[in-house]
Design an enzyme around this catalytic site. Sequence first.
Site, PDB file in Angstrom:
ATOM      1  N   SER A   1      -5.958  -7.045  -3.591  1.00  0.00           N
ATOM      2  CA  SER A   1      -5.123  -6.726  -2.432  1.00  0.00           C
ATOM      3  C   SER A   1      -4.080  -7.825  -2.186  1.00  0.00           C
ATOM      4  O   SER A   1      -3.307  -8.158  -3.066  1.00  0.00           O
ATOM      5  CB  SER A   1      -6.024  -6.487  -1.215  1.00  0.00           C
ATOM      6  OG  SER A   1      -5.305  -5.925  -0.150  1.00  0.00           O
TER       7      SER A   1
ATOM      8  N   ASP B   1      -4.706   5.136  -2.446  1.00  0.00           N
ATOM      9  CA  ASP B   1      -4.674   3.856  -1.737  1.00  0.00           C
ATOM     10  C   ASP B   1      -3.549   3.873  -0.703  1.00  0.00           C
ATOM     11  O   ASP B   1      -2.370   3.931  -1.055  1.00  0.00           O
ATOM     12  CB  ASP B   1      -4.465   2.730  -2.746  1.00  0.00           C
ATOM     13  CG  ASP B   1      -4.661   1.352  -2.143  1.00  0.00           C
ATOM     14  OD1 ASP B   1      -4.614   1.223  -0.906  1.00  0.00           O
ATOM     15  OD2 ASP B   1      -4.858   0.398  -2.920  1.00  0.00           O
TER      16      ASP B   1
ATOM     17  N   HIS C   1      -9.776   1.148  -2.078  1.00  0.00           N
ATOM     18  CA  HIS C   1      -9.076  -0.137  -2.014  1.00  0.00           C
ATOM     19  C   HIS C   1     -10.084  -1.270  -1.809  1.00  0.00           C
ATOM     20  O   HIS C   1     -10.031  -2.291  -2.503  1.00  0.00           O
ATOM     21  CB  HIS C   1      -8.053  -0.104  -0.867  1.00  0.00           C
ATOM     22  CG  HIS C   1      -7.210  -1.339  -0.770  1.00  0.00           C
ATOM     23  ND1 HIS C   1      -5.996  -1.469  -1.410  1.00  0.00           N
ATOM     24  CD2 HIS C   1      -7.415  -2.507  -0.107  1.00  0.00           C
ATOM     25  CE1 HIS C   1      -5.483  -2.660  -1.137  1.00  0.00           C
ATOM     26  NE2 HIS C   1      -6.320  -3.305  -0.354  1.00  0.00           N
TER      27      HIS C   1
END
Length: 324
Positions: free
Chosen positions: A136, A270, A299
Amino acid sequence: MRSASEEPVPLHEEFIYCCGAATHVLKCGPWKDLSKDESKNLPRLLFMIIPGNPGLAGYYRTFIQALYCGLNQQYPVWVVSHAGHCKPPSGMEMIEDTDIKELEDVFGLNGQVEHKLNFIKKNVSKDIKLVLIAHSIGCYITLEMMKRASELQVLRSVLLFPTIERMAQSPQGKLMTPLLCKLRYILYMPVYLLSFLPEGVKASLVRFALRGMKTCDESSITTSVNLFSVDCIANILYMASQEMMKVVERDSTTIKQNLKKLIFYYGTGDSWCPQNYYDEIKMDFPDGDIRLCEKGLRHAFVLDASKEMAAMITDWLKDDLTKL
């Protein structure tokens, strides 16, 4: 390469100050100190996890254990929390009590980049090559690290569900930006009140919040209890607010310069980095190793798919490792 084993693996836990901020480090394998250049027992390679946000090391406990086993226990696998995202143990403050201020804004996005570079500089020998596995916002941080410290011996960077552009314009970003940038202080009071609950009640609340998952990693539940700390939440939300404002344009220059070292892995559903972001980067870098998830992983894969992700990564890297 073999699949992640169920057997117990060596796991060392540390709480340290890095850039003056409380930092949680989990180290998988027998190597506890990689900073001594003269040691003959140093491994050739360190796998280092750069977390997402919340950047609590505990979320990646199962992941690093599975990765370590998948690598036949040949290389250390470490995860370093973001500055100030962990709840320090009793007797340790969130900020080091010193007159020397190492970094002006260590809890901000820029500060977190410098925090990771500082950790590597002080704790990892220059002779050790790095595999950076980022998740991320950790992917943005990793690209910044490679940009700012080209002397790092990065063998590979694996960027999982990379939030490296247009965060505020993503579906989730459109929902969260007003909350994070204007209303985040409202969340502090309920968190403060909840912090007085017994630990068992906090864990039950976390289980209730994650009840929609078929299977949930137990370490994720334990780690999530830390989110009932006002100091942790304040630092987490502050960093997130900066992400919405600062992660705008993809750094295509750094990507181009390091393309052969990068592996991108995008999700199909996502809401932080939607599939059109994948389509566009794939078009801009047709020769890059840019993959789209075919397994339906979320995610926040650490909640329920750590072992599956670790198995995929060991498979992706097997050719690189055989050349060492």
